[in-house]
Write a protein that holds these residues in place. Structure first.
Motif, short mmCIF file in Angstrom:
data_model
loop_
_atom_site.label_atom_id
_atom_site.label_comp_id
_atom_site.label_asym_id
_atom_site.label_seq_id
_atom_site.Cartn_x
_atom_site.Cartn_y
_atom_site.Cartn_z
N PHE A 91 -2.71 9.03 5.86
CA PHE A 91 -4.06 8.78 5.36
C PHE A 91 -4.56 10.00 4.58
CE2 PHE A 91 -8.72 7.84 6.55
CZ PHE A 91 -8.86 6.99 5.46
N GLU A 92 -4.31 11.16 5.11
CA GLU A 92 -4.73 12.39 4.45
C GLU A 92 -4.03 12.55 3.10
OE1 GLU A 92 -6.41 16.06 3.56
OE2 GLU A 92 -6.97 14.62 5.14
N ALA A 93 -2.77 12.16 3.03
CA ALA A 93 -2.01 12.32 1.79
C ALA A 93 -2.43 11.31 0.73
CB ALA A 93 -0.51 12.17 2.08
N ASN A 94 -2.74 10.09 1.14
CA ASN A 94 -3.02 9.02 0.18
C ASN A 94 -4.51 8.84 -0.13
OD1 ASN A 94 -0.27 8.27 -0.04
ND2 ASN A 94 -0.42 7.12 1.87
N HIS A 95 -5.37 9.17 0.84
CA HIS A 95 -6.81 9.00 0.65
C HIS A 95 -7.54 10.20 1.25
CE1 HIS A 95 -5.90 4.78 -0.36
NE2 HIS A 95 -5.13 4.78 0.72
N PRO A 96 -7.42 11.37 0.64
CA PRO A 96 -7.93 12.60 1.25
C PRO A 96 -9.43 12.60 1.51
CG PRO A 96 -7.30 12.95 -1.06
CD PRO A 96 -6.78 11.61 -0.67
N GLN A 97 -10.22 12.04 0.59
CA GLN A 97 -11.67 12.07 0.79
C GLN A 97 -12.09 11.21 1.98
OE1 GLN A 97 -13.96 11.02 -2.68
NE2 GLN A 97 -15.91 11.07 -1.60
N LEU A 98 -11.57 10.00 2.05
CA LEU A 98 -11.88 9.12 3.18
C LEU A 98 -11.35 9.69 4.48
CD1 LEU A 98 -11.06 5.66 1.54
CD2 LEU A 98 -13.34 6.56 2.08
N SER A 99 -10.16 10.30 4.42
CA SER A 99 -9.58 10.90 5.61
C SER A 99 -10.46 12.03 6.14
CB SER A 99 -8.18 11.43 5.29
OG SER A 99 -7.65 12.13 6.40
N ASN A 100 -10.95 12.85 5.25
CA ASN A 100 -11.80 13.96 5.66
C ASN A 100 -13.08 13.46 6.32
OD1 ASN A 100 -12.54 16.91 5.58
ND2 ASN A 100 -14.20 16.09 4.30
N ALA A 113 0.98 2.91 1.22
CA ALA A 113 1.48 2.86 -0.16
C ALA A 113 0.40 2.27 -1.06
CB ALA A 113 2.75 2.03 -0.25
N PRO A 114 -0.64 3.05 -1.36
CA PRO A 114 -1.81 2.51 -2.09
C PRO A 114 -1.49 1.95 -3.46
CG PRO A 114 -1.87 4.92 -1.96
CD PRO A 114 -0.79 4.47 -1.04
N THR A 123 -4.63 -9.73 6.56
CA THR A 123 -5.52 -8.60 6.23
C THR A 123 -4.95 -7.30 6.76
OG1 THR A 123 -7.45 -10.06 6.30
CG2 THR A 123 -7.85 -7.69 6.46
N ALA A 124 -4.44 -7.33 8.00
CA ALA A 124 -3.85 -6.11 8.58
C ALA A 124 -2.68 -5.62 7.74
CB ALA A 124 -3.40 -6.39 10.02
N GLY A 125 -1.85 -6.56 7.25
CA GLY A 125 -0.72 -6.16 6.42
C GLY A 125 -1.16 -5.53 5.11
N VAL A 126 -2.18 -6.11 4.49
CA VAL A 126 -2.69 -5.56 3.22
C VAL A 126 -3.29 -4.18 3.42
CG1 VAL A 126 -4.35 -5.90 1.35
CG2 VAL A 126 -3.05 -7.85 2.22
N ILE A 127 -4.11 -4.04 4.46
CA ILE A 127 -4.75 -2.74 4.71
C ILE A 127 -3.70 -1.70 5.07
CG2 ILE A 127 -6.47 -1.51 6.09
CD1 ILE A 127 -7.51 -3.73 4.16
N GLY A 128 -2.66 -2.11 5.80
CA GLY A 128 -1.58 -1.18 6.12
C GLY A 128 -0.85 -0.72 4.88
N THR A 129 -0.60 -1.63 3.95
CA THR A 129 0.05 -1.24 2.69
C THR A 129 -0.84 -0.30 1.90
OG1 THR A 129 1.16 -3.39 2.62
CG2 THR A 129 1.09 -2.11 0.57
N TRP A 130 -2.14 -0.60 1.87
CA TRP A 130 -3.11 0.28 1.19
C TRP A 130 -3.11 1.66 1.84
CZ3 TRP A 130 -7.51 2.61 3.25
CH2 TRP A 130 -8.39 3.19 2.32
N TRP A 131 -2.92 1.72 3.13
CA TRP A 131 -2.92 2.98 3.88
C TRP A 131 -1.69 3.82 3.58
CZ3 TRP A 131 -6.84 4.12 7.56
CH2 TRP A 131 -6.64 5.27 8.32
#
Length: 381
Positions: free
Chosen positions: A356-365, A161-162, A151-159
């Protein structure tokens, strides 16, 4: 009957992920009140049953829970934002659940085989008790930690390289699982062995205590308490170490050093004490189990012959119990994946906020704003 309850529980738990995403803040608050209510109910039940001493201890626990809720109330926005991030990542990679359920069945099958073998071995020679318990707990720990690292590996990839982790059967899921079961498997086994040894010592202590007279029971209880404390510390350490094992493929010792160093250097050690998201996950598991139990009650009530061969007088009540058990187990499996995602999101947010800000700006904010509200003096970005 079990299949009906299992299908319903799986679907309900999947739907509940979206519900938790839309009401994260409210659910964190509700989970705190749920925790307070449970501790208060235990205290009342102890007094009603005439167990005054346990009632006093339960009342102290109730007061402690109230104080805890008051102290962490300001951290609710960040816990909710963190939970929402983890839920978003898990929902984008639901194929993780397939691996979790497969490992659940593997663990169940191993438990059945171990029970049969251990009963035979211990009847012949009780001196093998520690080794038998060690073999059981080690395998269970390895299975659980493999899913945690995956799970950590998948979430890290999503973080980071989404594009590679944004579908039910994304490449990140298979890649992370392969890495956890090959390159990182030694680290997983080593950390699991440390916990398994303590668990086996506790189980052996219980086994020997049941064989001896009452004279040594006080000493055995003290030993068990000491071992329980060590087990809790190692398990808590492992929870964060395996995030790094899954993220970067570090060895177990290097992973632990990196986690401790990261939080110490950032001055964020206090965030590790927050289990607000886990309270929500447990509460939702209970709610899903109750609803599944109700379905089991309805199915058993409509077909009185389901449990006729087992001699139960109240098929509806038995249906509820079976439904509740199936719902709680399956929901807990899915929520454990979310809990691993929550831990990974905390580490990634501390280490890689720019990505995180670059790949998921809304969640990051959302997480940045919530963090500044809770810890305005400790914000490192």
């Amino acid at each position: 009957f079990v299949a009906v309850c299992a299908i319903f529980a799986t679907g309900l738990t999947t739907v509940s992920l979206g519900f938790m995403m839309s009401c994260a803040t409210e659910l964190v608050k509700l989970a705190l009140f749920f925790q307070i209510g449970c501790s208060g109910a235990v205290a009342i039940l102890m007094f009603i049953s005439g167990n005054i001493l346990m009632g006093v201890f339960a009342s102290l626990g109730f007061l402690f829970t109230c104080c805890y809720a008051y102290m962490v109330w300001s951290r609710i926005p960040f816990a909710a934002a963190n939970l929402n991030t983890a839920l978003t990542a898990v929902k984008a990679n639901l194929g993780l659940m397939a691996y979790a359920y497969i490992f659940l069945f593997v663990g169940f099958a191993y438990s059945l085989a171990w029970t049969t073998i251990s009963n035979y071995v211990l009847q012949i020679n009780g001196n093998y008790a520690f080794l038998m318990f060690l073999s059981f707990y080690w395998v269970q720990q390895v299975l659980s930690n493999t899913i945690h690292a995956t799970t950590a590996g998948v979430i890290g990839t999503w973080w980071f390289a989404p594009a590679e982790a944004s579908s039910c059967c994304s490449p990140a899921i298979g890649d992370s699982f392969c890495r956890a079961t090959t390159y990182s498997f030694g680290s997983i086994c080593f950390g699991s062995l440390l916990v398994a040894i303590i668990q086996a010592l506790r189980a052996t202590n219980h086994y020997l205590r049941s064989q001896d007279d009452d004279s040594a029971k006080l000493l055995a209880c003290i030993i068990d308490c000491f071992l329980a404390c060590i087990q809790g510390i190692i398990e808590y350490f492992n929870k964060w170490a395996y995030v790094y094992v899954g993220l970067y493929g570090y060895s177990y010792l290097d992973a632990g050093k990196n986690v401790v160093t990261l939080f110490q250097n950032k001055g964020w050690t206090t965030i590790i004490t927050d289990d607000l998201a886990e309270n929500v996950l447990f509460m939702m598991s209970v709610v899903n189990a109750l609803v599944t139990g109700l379905v089991g009650f309805l199915v058993a009530s409509m077909d009185q012959n389901i449990f006729a061969n087992y001699g139960f007088d109240s098929p509806g009540g038995v249906g509820f119990m079976f439904g509740f058990l199936v719902g709680f187990v399956l929901s807990s499996i899915m929520m454990s994946v979310v809990a691993s995602a929550v831990n990974t999101a905390i580490v990634c947010f501390a280490e890689a906020p720019r990505e995180f800000e670059a790949n998921h700006p809304q969640l990051s904010n959302e997480m940045r704003v919530a963090w500044r509200q809770a810890w305005p003096s400790d914000c490192g970005f």
